[in-house]
Motif scaffolding. Sequence first.
Motif, PDB file in Angstrom:
ATOM      1  N   ASP A 168       0.835  -1.208   0.000  1.00 26.86           N
ATOM      2  CA  ASP A 168       0.000   0.000   0.000  1.00 26.86           C
ATOM      3  C   ASP A 168       0.869   1.258   0.000  1.00 26.86           C
ATOM      4  O   ASP A 168       0.611   2.211  -0.746  1.00 26.86           O
TER       5      ASP A 168
ATOM      6  N   GLU B 248       2.737   1.491  -3.468  1.00 27.65           N
ATOM      7  CA  GLU B 248       1.876   1.835  -4.607  1.00 27.65           C
ATOM      8  C   GLU B 248       1.497   3.311  -4.577  1.00 27.65           C
ATOM      9  O   GLU B 248       1.465   3.983  -5.606  1.00 27.65           O
ATOM     10  N   LYS B 249       1.252   3.844  -3.386  1.00 31.10           N
ATOM     11  CA  LYS B 249       0.935   5.275  -3.269  1.00 31.10           C
ATOM     12  C   LYS B 249       2.137   6.135  -3.653  1.00 31.10           C
ATOM     13  O   LYS B 249       2.000   7.156  -4.337  1.00 31.10           O
TER      14      LYS B 249
ATOM     15  N   SER C 278       2.600   5.760  -7.551  1.00 31.07           N
ATOM     16  CA  SER C 278       1.532   6.464  -8.279  1.00 31.07           C
ATOM     17  C   SER C 278       1.787   7.966  -8.272  1.00 31.07           C
ATOM     18  O   SER C 278       1.656   8.647  -9.302  1.00 31.07           O
ATOM     19  N   GLY C 279       2.170   8.485  -7.100  1.00 30.78           N
ATOM     20  CA  GLY C 279       2.494   9.909  -7.013  1.00 30.78           C
ATOM     21  C   GLY C 279       3.702  10.269  -7.849  1.00 30.78           C
ATOM     22  O   GLY C 279       3.743  11.334  -8.478  1.00 30.78           O
TER      23      GLY C 279
ATOM     24  N   LYS D 175      -9.891   2.810  -6.862  1.00 34.90           N
ATOM     25  CA  LYS D 175      -9.874   3.225  -5.451  1.00 34.90           C
ATOM     26  C   LYS D 175     -11.242   3.035  -4.808  1.00 34.90           C
ATOM     27  O   LYS D 175     -11.346   2.643  -3.642  1.00 34.90           O
TER      28      LYS D 175
END
Length: 247
Positions: free
Chosen positions: A217, A220-221, A224-225, A243
């Motif tokens: 988690d 991935e955040k 993605s950013g 999401k």
Amino acid sequence: MVLETEGLVLRQTKYDEWDKILTIFTRNNGKVQAIAKGARRPKGSLVAGTQVFSCSDFLLYRGRNLYQVNQADMIESFFSLRDDLYKLAYATYIIELVDAGAVEELANVKLFDLSIKTLRVLSKLNKDYKKLLAAFELKYISFIGFRPHLRSCVVCNSELGSRAKFSSEQGGTICENCSSGYYGHVVSKEVIRKIEELLYIPLDNMDDLSISLKEIDIIEKLISGYIMNHIEKRNFKSLEFLKSLEE
């Protein structure tokens, strides 16, 4: 000009009664726009090979503004992705990213092969979708020229300590000594190591990588950013839908 190439259909738009315009990511010529005449006829010869997600052998003729699809022999349909809402959401986000990163008529064979491989692995997967996505995202952003710097401090090149900042703006990891002057997310050295493993692991070997749900988690955040900071597109409808499914 006639172009024979393998291609992945990224998008389709209705055009006239029976035709559609395709965005195709080709192996040899990058992203192209093509009109597929008669591809919306139920029994047309182009129906199967011009669906979104389809990987086909294309015969394209270069027109004034668009290519014209003369032939589309399907190699893989990835049709099973449509049978699972989660897989469909992940696959749609993947091809949206490819569409955003691929350049018109500029080949990127590594990205093409990665795209096909990821859809192939996803179609057979029963779990760990997010782990696969994180691995894809890291390889994707690297193959379009923005590989994150992970093995040392991107500012001073010194070795990382037990914790570091991951900075999208600076392009990678920042050591504790340099961190006060830069914005980023503080993460453990273990998370940085997992990011590096995801970057380099073959997609067929994803089961060999042990990574917790909490770690994936976080990663991935971060990634993605990082992607949003390095490509022009910012809004992905498929990502928002994804999401919403996971809430």
